[in-house]
Design a protein around this motif. Sequence first.
Motif, PDB file in Angstrom:
ATOM      1  N   MET A 250     -10.227   4.133  -2.832  1.00  0.00           N
ATOM      2  CA  MET A 250     -10.681   5.499  -3.047  1.00  0.00           C
ATOM      3  C   MET A 250     -10.317   5.996  -4.439  1.00  0.00           C
ATOM      4  O   MET A 250     -11.150   6.535  -5.173  1.00  0.00           O
ATOM      5  CB  MET A 250     -10.079   6.414  -1.992  1.00  0.00           C
ATOM      6  CG  MET A 250     -10.588   6.181  -0.591  1.00  0.00           C
ATOM      7  SD  MET A 250      -9.758   7.237   0.616  1.00  0.00           S
ATOM      8  CE  MET A 250     -10.339   8.852   0.104  1.00  0.00           C
ATOM      9  N   LEU A 251      -9.056   5.798  -4.832  1.00  0.00           N
ATOM     10  CA  LEU A 251      -8.607   6.335  -6.107  1.00  0.00           C
ATOM     11  C   LEU A 251      -9.151   5.543  -7.286  1.00  0.00           C
ATOM     12  O   LEU A 251      -9.325   6.095  -8.375  1.00  0.00           O
ATOM     13  CB  LEU A 251      -7.078   6.390  -6.127  1.00  0.00           C
ATOM     14  CG  LEU A 251      -6.488   7.348  -5.094  1.00  0.00           C
ATOM     15  CD1 LEU A 251      -4.965   7.281  -5.095  1.00  0.00           C
ATOM     16  CD2 LEU A 251      -6.944   8.774  -5.356  1.00  0.00           C
TER      17      LEU A 251
ATOM     18  N   LEU B 221      -9.804  -6.416   5.426  1.00  0.00           N
ATOM     19  CA  LEU B 221      -8.518  -6.591   4.770  1.00  0.00           C
ATOM     20  C   LEU B 221      -7.367  -6.099   5.632  1.00  0.00           C
ATOM     21  O   LEU B 221      -6.246  -6.589   5.540  1.00  0.00           O
ATOM     22  CB  LEU B 221      -8.502  -5.827   3.443  1.00  0.00           C
ATOM     23  CG  LEU B 221      -9.312  -6.407   2.291  1.00  0.00           C
ATOM     24  CD1 LEU B 221      -9.353  -5.410   1.140  1.00  0.00           C
ATOM     25  CD2 LEU B 221      -8.727  -7.724   1.820  1.00  0.00           C
ATOM     26  N   ARG B 222      -7.667  -5.134   6.477  1.00  0.00           N
ATOM     27  CA  ARG B 222      -6.609  -4.487   7.253  1.00  0.00           C
ATOM     28  C   ARG B 222      -6.216  -5.330   8.462  1.00  0.00           C
ATOM     29  O   ARG B 222      -7.019  -5.603   9.337  1.00  0.00           O
ATOM     30  CB  ARG B 222      -7.095  -3.115   7.711  1.00  0.00           C
ATOM     31  CG  ARG B 222      -6.109  -2.372   8.604  1.00  0.00           C
ATOM     32  CD  ARG B 222      -6.769  -1.102   9.118  1.00  0.00           C
ATOM     33  NE  ARG B 222      -5.879  -0.402  10.037  1.00  0.00           N
ATOM     34  CZ  ARG B 222      -6.245   0.653  10.741  1.00  0.00           C
ATOM     35  NH1 ARG B 222      -7.473   1.128  10.628  1.00  0.00           N
ATOM     36  NH2 ARG B 222      -5.390   1.239  11.553  1.00  0.00           N
TER      37      ARG B 222
ATOM     38  N   GLU C 149       2.435  -1.276   3.918  1.00  0.00           N
ATOM     39  CA  GLU C 149       1.013  -1.365   4.240  1.00  0.00           C
ATOM     40  C   GLU C 149       0.371   0.008   4.421  1.00  0.00           C
ATOM     41  O   GLU C 149      -0.838   0.117   4.508  1.00  0.00           O
ATOM     42  CB  GLU C 149       0.816  -2.199   5.510  1.00  0.00           C
ATOM     43  CG  GLU C 149       1.222  -3.658   5.364  1.00  0.00           C
ATOM     44  CD  GLU C 149       0.429  -4.365   4.290  1.00  0.00           C
ATOM     45  OE1 GLU C 149      -0.796  -4.140   4.192  1.00  0.00           O
ATOM     46  OE2 GLU C 149       1.020  -5.140   3.524  1.00  0.00           O
ATOM     47  N   ALA C 150       1.196   1.055   4.524  1.00  0.00           N
ATOM     48  CA  ALA C 150       0.667   2.399   4.733  1.00  0.00           C
ATOM     49  C   ALA C 150       1.012   3.278   3.536  1.00  0.00           C
ATOM     50  O   ALA C 150       2.145   3.272   3.068  1.00  0.00           O
ATOM     51  CB  ALA C 150       1.255   3.009   6.014  1.00  0.00           C
ATOM     52  N   CYS C 151       0.033   4.024   3.048  1.00  0.00           N
ATOM     53  CA  CYS C 151       0.224   4.895   1.887  1.00  0.00           C
ATOM     54  C   CYS C 151      -0.162   6.322   2.246  1.00  0.00           C
ATOM     55  O   CYS C 151      -1.065   6.543   3.041  1.00  0.00           O
ATOM     56  CB  CYS C 151      -0.620   4.406   0.708  1.00  0.00           C
ATOM     57  SG  CYS C 151      -0.162   2.777   0.112  1.00  0.00           S
ATOM     58  N   ARG C 152       0.525   7.267   1.622  1.00  0.00           N
ATOM     59  CA  ARG C 152       0.263   8.672   1.890  1.00  0.00           C
ATOM     60  C   ARG C 152      -0.849   9.171   0.984  1.00  0.00           C
ATOM     61  O   ARG C 152      -0.839   8.954  -0.219  1.00  0.00           O
ATOM     62  CB  ARG C 152       1.527   9.494   1.692  1.00  0.00           C
ATOM     63  CG  ARG C 152       1.412  10.932   2.170  1.00  0.00           C
ATOM     64  CD  ARG C 152       2.770  11.599   2.178  1.00  0.00           C
ATOM     65  NE  ARG C 152       3.704  10.878   3.034  1.00  0.00           N
ATOM     66  CZ  ARG C 152       3.746  10.984   4.353  1.00  0.00           C
ATOM     67  NH1 ARG C 152       2.891  11.775   4.973  1.00  0.00           N
ATOM     68  NH2 ARG C 152       4.610  10.299   5.055  1.00  0.00           N
ATOM     69  N   LEU C 153      -1.808   9.863   1.586  1.00  0.00           N
ATOM     70  CA  LEU C 153      -2.946  10.410   0.853  1.00  0.00           C
ATOM     71  C   LEU C 153      -3.003  11.909   1.142  1.00  0.00           C
ATOM     72  O   LEU C 153      -3.028  12.317   2.300  1.00  0.00           O
ATOM     73  CB  LEU C 153      -4.237   9.740   1.325  1.00  0.00           C
ATOM     74  CG  LEU C 153      -5.478   9.872   0.458  1.00  0.00           C
ATOM     75  CD1 LEU C 153      -5.288   9.153  -0.861  1.00  0.00           C
ATOM     76  CD2 LEU C 153      -6.679   9.301   1.188  1.00  0.00           C
ATOM     77  N   TYR C 154      -3.007  12.713   0.091  1.00  0.00           N
ATOM     78  CA  TYR C 154      -3.015  14.167   0.268  1.00  0.00           C
ATOM     79  C   TYR C 154      -4.438  14.653   0.542  1.00  0.00           C
ATOM     80  O   TYR C 154      -5.349  14.437  -0.259  1.00  0.00           O
ATOM     81  CB  TYR C 154      -2.424  14.853  -0.957  1.00  0.00           C
ATOM     82  CG  TYR C 154      -0.949  14.613  -1.098  1.00  0.00           C
ATOM     83  CD1 TYR C 154      -0.030  15.334  -0.335  1.00  0.00           C
ATOM     84  CD2 TYR C 154      -0.465  13.634  -1.956  1.00  0.00           C
ATOM     85  CE1 TYR C 154       1.324  15.102  -0.441  1.00  0.00           C
ATOM     86  CE2 TYR C 154       0.892  13.391  -2.069  1.00  0.00           C
ATOM     87  CZ  TYR C 154       1.785  14.123  -1.311  1.00  0.00           C
ATOM     88  OH  TYR C 154       3.138  13.881  -1.410  1.00  0.00           O
TER      89      TYR C 154
ATOM     90  N   VAL D  70      -2.941   6.038   5.203  1.00  0.00           N
ATOM     91  CA  VAL D  70      -4.091   5.137   5.172  1.00  0.00           C
ATOM     92  C   VAL D  70      -3.599   3.762   4.767  1.00  0.00           C
ATOM     93  O   VAL D  70      -2.537   3.620   4.150  1.00  0.00           O
ATOM     94  CB  VAL D  70      -5.169   5.634   4.173  1.00  0.00           C
ATOM     95  CG1 VAL D  70      -5.719   6.974   4.586  1.00  0.00           C
ATOM     96  CG2 VAL D  70      -4.607   5.690   2.757  1.00  0.00           C
ATOM     97  N   PRO D  71      -4.353   2.708   5.093  1.00  0.00           N
ATOM     98  CA  PRO D  71      -3.986   1.385   4.596  1.00  0.00           C
ATOM     99  C   PRO D  71      -3.938   1.390   3.070  1.00  0.00           C
ATOM    100  O   PRO D  71      -4.691   2.100   2.409  1.00  0.00           O
ATOM    101  CB  PRO D  71      -5.122   0.491   5.107  1.00  0.00           C
ATOM    102  CG  PRO D  71      -5.710   1.237   6.262  1.00  0.00           C
ATOM    103  CD  PRO D  71      -5.556   2.688   5.929  1.00  0.00           C
ATOM    104  N   ALA D  72      -3.042   0.600   2.507  1.00  0.00           N
ATOM    105  CA  ALA D  72      -2.882   0.564   1.055  1.00  0.00           C
ATOM    106  C   ALA D  72      -4.197   0.252   0.357  1.00  0.00           C
ATOM    107  O   ALA D  72      -4.530   0.845  -0.675  1.00  0.00           O
ATOM    108  CB  ALA D  72      -1.819  -0.469   0.674  1.00  0.00           C
ATOM    109  N   GLN D  73      -4.983  -0.683   0.937  1.00  0.00           N
ATOM    110  CA  GLN D  73      -6.247  -1.049   0.294  1.00  0.00           C
ATOM    111  C   GLN D  73      -7.225   0.116   0.271  1.00  0.00           C
ATOM    112  O   GLN D  73      -7.995   0.273  -0.676  1.00  0.00           O
ATOM    113  CB  GLN D  73      -6.877  -2.250   1.012  1.00  0.00           C
ATOM    114  CG  GLN D  73      -6.048  -3.515   0.946  1.00  0.00           C
ATOM    115  CD  GLN D  73      -5.113  -3.639   2.131  1.00  0.00           C
ATOM    116  OE1 GLN D  73      -4.836  -2.659   2.828  1.00  0.00           O
ATOM    117  NE2 GLN D  73      -4.615  -4.846   2.369  1.00  0.00           N
TER     118      GLN D  73
END
Length: 337
Positions: free
Chosen positions: A140-141, A78-79, A88-93, A132-135
């Motif tokens: 994960m969540l 997908l990426r 396209e990029a999301c923040r993950l703690y 991380v990529p949005a997908q």
Amino acid sequence: MLYYPSVNVPQRVLRQAALYWDHVSTVVPENTERHFDPAMRMVRDAGLYQPIQLRALRHIQEEMLHELRGVSGQLRNLRQSLPEDGPEACRLYVEKFSSDVMGQLVQRGLVVRENTSVDPRTGIIISGSVLVPAQTELCMLSIVARKIAAQRNGQEGCTATNSLIPYTDHTLAHQLSCTIRRYEARESPCWEIEAGALFPTPRDDVPLSEIIAFRERHEDERRRLMWAIHLLAHELQRNYDHPQDVFRVIRRELEEALDDLMAAGRAERISWIKRSVSLAIALGAGFTGSQILPQGGWLLGVVGGYALNVATTGIQPRGDNGGDDFSYLHRAHSLTQ
């Protein structure tokens, strides 16, 4: 309600949660307070919020690690690219997850490190945040939400006051939650019911504080309506061969509970709006071929002048203990005013 994928629940969902659900939960980092917006603090202070710290649930981390190995190839396909910023990029703690999970993401090329602290002895990311990529984030969540709900509801039941029903306003996250494990044998058919008519909310100009106060004044009406909605979902799952019979039995209770709550609002000069909310119900394997129903969609019944339409769509994964058989997708547009 277990909202995902974000720590903060969007206003359009939070307003419904504050009015109807026993409580709202989100998956949070260890240092929760600094991530909350003012609306989330208000709901927390009203006693309606229960945080879930994923790092404390070691077995959930291990199950997620296993599933990530199975879908990482799909995520790489997908990426297309991973820009430093943009949609396209999301923040993950990092604080949400174990070092094993973060290491797996790094190893499989699904993480760009940013603002992180690394253990000098092991080289493992121990704090901060990553892109991380949005997908990948949604995958994960979505896995996390399903696993946490299955564990809690398998122990307490889906109608307990501390039950957790996965709930999102992100279509892709909802689809991932329902379909990411199509390769597994524990799939089952799924009904999706347009249930927005059962969750009227005050118009957007009504402050959240007033919604919480209204809830407190009309707790009996709220509980009655939510119980009727839970009963409808469970009876449809158990008696899928005769859905119209189920609806006819519960219809009066639904209508009376809905009318009582809306009348209480009108008496306080509250105007209601109804937004599209899809309720996904996983059915038993025996559903397939047990009854011929239209695949494209059919009418379950009418409540308060609004149709409850049903579609047999996709696959909803059933938990090993039957604990994650229900989920909700909140859509942004209004049905009516």
